[in-house]
Write an enzyme that holds these catalytic residues in place. Structure first.
Site, PDB file in Angstrom:
ATOM      1  N   TYR A 143      56.049  62.233 -17.838  1.00  0.00           N
ATOM      2  CA  TYR A 143      56.364  63.607 -18.677  1.00  0.00           C
ATOM      3  C   TYR A 143      56.940  63.035 -19.910  1.00  0.00           C
ATOM      4  CZ  TYR A 143      56.517  67.155 -15.755  1.00  0.00           C
ATOM      5  OH  TYR A 143      55.230  68.851 -14.807  1.00  0.00           O
ATOM      6  N   ASP A 166      53.199  62.279  -0.892  1.00  0.00           N
ATOM      7  CA  ASP A 166      51.572  62.612   0.266  1.00  0.00           C
ATOM      8  C   ASP A 166      52.518  63.274   1.564  1.00  0.00           C
ATOM      9  OD1 ASP A 166      51.916  59.878   0.952  1.00  0.00           O
ATOM     10  OD2 ASP A 166      49.949  59.389   1.262  1.00  0.00           O
ATOM     11  N   ASP A 189      57.983  67.810  -9.688  1.00  0.00           N
ATOM     12  CA  ASP A 189      57.309  69.591 -10.396  1.00  0.00           C
ATOM     13  C   ASP A 189      56.828  70.303  -9.010  1.00  0.00           C
ATOM     14  OD1 ASP A 189      56.842  70.992 -11.811  1.00  0.00           O
ATOM     15  OD2 ASP A 189      54.949  70.050 -12.539  1.00  0.00           O
ATOM     16  N   ASP A 237      57.336  73.906  -6.420  1.00  0.00           N
ATOM     17  CA  ASP A 237      56.533  74.689  -5.996  1.00  0.00           C
ATOM     18  C   ASP A 237      55.653  74.929  -4.718  1.00  0.00           C
ATOM     19  OD1 ASP A 237      56.894  75.255  -9.316  1.00  0.00           O
ATOM     20  OD2 ASP A 237      54.145  75.341  -9.213  1.00  0.00           O
ATOM     21  N   LYS A 289      55.883  57.042  -4.177  1.00  0.00           N
ATOM     22  CA  LYS A 289      55.244  56.416  -3.761  1.00  0.00           C
ATOM     23  C   LYS A 289      54.947  55.375  -3.782  1.00  0.00           C
ATOM     24  CE  LYS A 289      50.257  56.903  -2.955  1.00  0.00           C
ATOM     25  NZ  LYS A 289      50.089  57.746  -1.285  1.00  0.00           N
TER      26      LYS A 289
HETATM   27  C1  IPM Z   1      58.433  73.874 -14.387  1.00  0.00           C
HETATM   28  C2  IPM Z   1      57.358  74.038 -15.242  1.00  0.00           C
HETATM   29  C3  IPM Z   1      57.478  73.210 -16.612  1.00  0.00           C
HETATM   30  C4  IPM Z   1      57.340  71.540 -15.849  1.00  0.00           C
HETATM   31  C5  IPM Z   1      56.355  72.985 -17.619  1.00  0.00           C
HETATM   32  C6  IPM Z   1      57.148  74.571 -17.756  1.00  0.00           C
HETATM   33  C7  IPM Z   1      56.610  72.012 -18.867  1.00  0.00           C
HETATM   34  O1  IPM Z   1      56.237  73.426 -14.070  1.00  0.00           O
HETATM   35  O2  IPM Z   1      59.937  73.967 -14.814  1.00  0.00           O
HETATM   36  O3  IPM Z   1      58.185  73.129 -13.251  1.00  0.00           O
HETATM   37  O4  IPM Z   1      56.513  70.984 -15.564  1.00  0.00           O
HETATM   38  O5  IPM Z   1      57.955  71.121 -15.409  1.00  0.00           O
HETATM   39 MG    MG Z   2      56.426  72.867 -12.369  1.00  0.00          MG
END
Ligand code: IPM
Ligand code: MG
Length: 353
Positions: A137, A219, A243, A247, A187
């Site tokens: 990042y 993975d 990240d 999700d 990884k």
């Molecule tokens: C998160 C989001 C951010 C990230 C984006 C908006 C930059 O996806 O907070 O998970 O990738 O960290």
């Molecule tokens: Mg995110």
């Protein structure tokens, strides 16, 4: 005085943050000062930058930041440093918020909403500790054209040992307060960055003999999270893997509209640890402005704020219990197959405080 910078941002950010603020106000906290600032695409339109200096100063001068979301497809053509996402990345970096806590727990009565079978969904009670100030990042990045004329994009991934060590400590300490099981995700079979990560986590483990540590490749971790999520207690991982896995964890719980997060650093205020609190869902431009978004993730982020930045555990638990009760009572927004809008869900939570 509890000074909270409210940075609602873009898309559904303002709608959901508004409900989180109303929940805070309903708690009758003494000396609550809410200071609003511009961030994201909204700030770029108004001030020419997604993170104007005044907003950064406001955040620095506060005890905590309540953050909505940033992101707007209309900004996709802008140079990267002007894109809305840079606001949250800038805040994380400038404020030294290196530890991102993303809890994922199934809510009773919501097992049917999970992308997993209910009996598997029921097992989920995990905390992702995501490193937030390093990794690919924040490495050098760029585009170039090779000698034979091909366009190339590149991003540098790296971790320094002190960066790994400090987040490993957060992971181990979090595990100590839970079921004493830490899974480090990397990884290391492919990446040098990950091999160093793993070596350092193992070194730090010597200070936590009471914690069971294991390691998974990312993975495999992604597979295990849907196969048997009950095996996880605390997961510690780098910025990019965290990240993605967070999700994924949200859909295991049932909706990304339910997951809150805290981003913490070392700075202490008179009240607790300075932090930034945001729902993990982002700006959701497709449903922005329609009053449809689920405010629960934002409301739960406010609860995390009360706990970590103000030491108000009882009030935090009141909010969490109210959200849990609302869900148990069948309060459902569109993300959960229901029809209730943002304001109605927010009101339902407040009624149950
Ligand atoms: C998160 C989001 C951010 C990230 C984006 C908006 C930059 O996806 O907070 O998970 O990738 O960290
Ligand atoms: Mg995110």
């Amino acid at each position: 005085m509890m000074r909270i910078a409210v940075l609602a941002g873009d898309g559904i950010g303002p709608e959901v943050t508004d409900e989180a603020v109303r929940v805070l106000e309903a708690l009758d906290l003494p000396d609550l000062a809410l200071l609003h600032g511009a961030v994201g695409a909204a700030a770029w339109r108004e001030h020419g930058h997604p993170l104007p200096p005044a907003t950064l100063d406001l955040a620095r001068g506060s005890d905590a930041v309540l953050f909505g979301a940033v992101g707007d497809p209309a900004c996709d053509h802008l140079e990267r440093h002007l894109r809305p996402e840079q606001a949250v990345l800038g805040l994380r970096a400038q404020l030294g918020l290196f530890a991102n806590l993303r809890p994922a727990t199934t809510f009773a009565g919501l097992e049917d909403m999970s992308a997993l079978r209910p009996e598997i969904a029921r097992q989920i009670d995990l905390l992702i500790v995501r490193e937030l100030n390093g990794d690919v990042y924040f490495g050098d990045k760029g585009t170039r054209t090779t000698d034979d004329g091909r366009r190339e994009g590149w991003d540098m991934m790296s971790y320094a040992e002190d960066e790994v060590r400090r987040i490993a400590h957060v992971g181990f300490r979090a595990a100590r307060g839970r079921s004493k099981h830490l899974t480090s995700v990397d990884k290391a079979n492919v990446l040098e960055t990950s091999q160093l990560w793993r070596d350092v986590v193992i070194e730090v483990a010597a200070e936590y003999p009471d914690i069971t540590l294991d390691h998974l490749y990312v993975d495999n971790a992604a597979m295990q999270m849907v196969k048997s999520p009950g095996q996880f207690d605390v997961i510690v991982t780098g910025n990019l893997f965290g990240d993605i896995l967070s999700d994924q964890a949200s859909m295991c719980v049932g909706s990304i509209g339910l997951l809150a997060s805290a981003s913490l650093g070392q700075r202490q205020t008179g009240h607790g640890t300075f932090g930034l609190y945001e729902p993990i869902h982002g700006s959701a431009p497709d449903i922005a402005g329609q009053g449809k978004a689920n405010p629960m993730a934002a409301i739960l982020s406010a609860a995390m704020m009360l706990r970590h930045s103000f030491g108000l555990d009882v009030q935090a638990m009141r909010i969490e219990a109210a959200v849990g009760q609302a869900l148990a009572d069948g309060i459902r927004g569109g993300d959960l197959g229901g029809t209730l809008g943002t304001a109605a869900v927010g009101a339902a939570v407040r009624e149950r405080l």
